[in-house]
Motif scaffolding. Structure first.
Motif, PDB file in Angstrom:
ATOM      1  N   ALA A  68       0.847  -1.192   0.000  1.00 18.70           N
ATOM      2  CA  ALA A  68       0.000   0.000   0.000  1.00 18.70           C
ATOM      3  C   ALA A  68       0.878   1.236   0.000  1.00 18.70           C
ATOM      4  O   ALA A  68       2.047   1.195   0.401  1.00 18.70           O
ATOM      5  N   SER A  69       0.310   2.338  -0.466  1.00 17.82           N
ATOM      6  CA  SER A  69       1.068   3.575  -0.520  1.00 17.82           C
ATOM      7  C   SER A  69       1.337   4.109   0.877  1.00 17.82           C
ATOM      8  O   SER A  69       0.683   3.730   1.834  1.00 17.82           O
ATOM      9  N   CYS A  70       2.304   4.967   0.964  1.00 13.88           N
ATOM     10  CA  CYS A  70       2.671   5.553   2.243  1.00 13.88           C
ATOM     11  C   CYS A  70       2.129   6.961   2.341  1.00 13.88           C
ATOM     12  O   CYS A  70       2.837   7.929   2.102  1.00 13.88           O
ATOM     13  N   THR A  71       0.869   7.087   2.653  1.00 19.23           N
ATOM     14  CA  THR A  71       0.315   8.424   2.879  1.00 19.23           C
ATOM     15  C   THR A  71       0.498   8.726   4.356  1.00 19.23           C
ATOM     16  O   THR A  71       0.401   7.831   5.190  1.00 19.23           O
ATOM     17  N   GLY A  72       0.750   9.957   4.668  1.00 21.23           N
ATOM     18  CA  GLY A  72       0.896  10.334   6.074  1.00 21.23           C
ATOM     19  C   GLY A  72       2.203   9.895   6.691  1.00 21.23           C
ATOM     20  O   GLY A  72       2.340   9.868   7.901  1.00 21.23           O
ATOM     21  N   CYS A  73       3.182   9.570   5.841  1.00 17.06           N
ATOM     22  CA  CYS A  73       4.498   9.214   6.351  1.00 17.06           C
ATOM     23  C   CYS A  73       5.442  10.378   6.117  1.00 17.06           C
ATOM     24  O   CYS A  73       6.584  10.198   5.696  1.00 17.06           O
TER      25      CYS A  73
END
Ligand SMILES: [Mn+2]
Ligand SMILES: [Mn+2]
Ligand SMILES: [Zn+2]
Ligand SMILES: [Zn+2]
Lengths: 125, 125
Positions: A68-73
């Motif tokens: 999964a993508s790393c949003t909020g990282c």
DNA sequence: AATGTAATTGCAACAATGTTGCACTAAAGA
DNA sequence: TCTTTAGTGCAACATTGTTGCAATTACATT
């Protein structure tokens, strides 16, 4: 966390993962890619993207692996959020923001966490 | 939760798992068994023991599967405790009694949980 | 204790997933 | 444009788990 080269395979795979609202498996990515590159390349690109901190690897409750993508990282790269795995539609979703609280004896040195909750998602319940 | 037949393989495998203080993989069990039975039989016995609620299945942070005995599953058979996975000695330990606290939106129906924390165990830290 | 039946096993064959070595290709800094 | 080396394709391999089927065996019943 250094950036590698930007190849077609890497660009397309990252686009797929970023555009998806659920985590994707190697097999699903290979299907979408329709022969754009070899399956070995997909494995290597997924490793590289994980290494570079662009995506994160999720080990599902059945042992299968999804990405999964790393949003909020933004600042610190951390993934201690819960992943929900639907038994019916087989989707795996990042529950951004929902982190379990726990405490281990001080003698244990923690460096990574994988928390999967399985059941029925809102669409399937 | 009904009991199946008691065979040599089943008895020996259960003994191995019960006597171990860490979770065991299929490969480790097969090694210890020294050809007592076929590898397929081990898979089937592990499935059966899990089905019968004598052992529980743990999906490690690396996707590998291990099995541990079911201590403290007297009344309700539940395994929401944490599993600690040591990156150095590769051991997986049930942290009996330590359960993470979390809450999901009500729309999600929870039926199973797998929580693995990875790092260094007391011996390796 | 002998018998019958269905659960369990062994074996072979298969499938899914992931890894490695190596020659070839191409991204990007100079 | 040239050079370097990261990235790729392909073939070969390893590991983990599953399935069908004939042979065996646990155990309930006689
Ligand atoms: Mn996630
Ligand atoms: Mn456990
Ligand atoms: Zn669903
Ligand atoms: Zn250790």
């Amino acid at each position: 966390m250094k950036q590698g080269r930007n190849t077609t395979a890497k660009t397309e795979i990252l686009k797929l993962i970023n555009q998806s609202d659920v985590a994707l498996s190697h097999a699903e990515i290979q299907l979408s890619l329709e022969g754009l590159c070899d399956r070995v390349t997909i494995y290597r690109v997924l490793d590289r993207l994980t290494e570079e901190g662009r995506i994160h690897r999720i080990v599902n409750i059945d042992g299968g692996v999804k990405y999964a993508s790393c949003t909020g990282c933004s600042a610190v790269h951390q993934h201690s959020h819960i992943h929900f795995s639907c038994q019916k539609c087989k989707s795996v979703t990042c529950m951004e923001g929902i982190e379990p609280a726990f405490s281990l004896p001080a003698a244990y040195q923690i460096s990574e966490v994988n928390f999967t909750v399985s059941g029925l998602c809102p669409q399937c319940a």
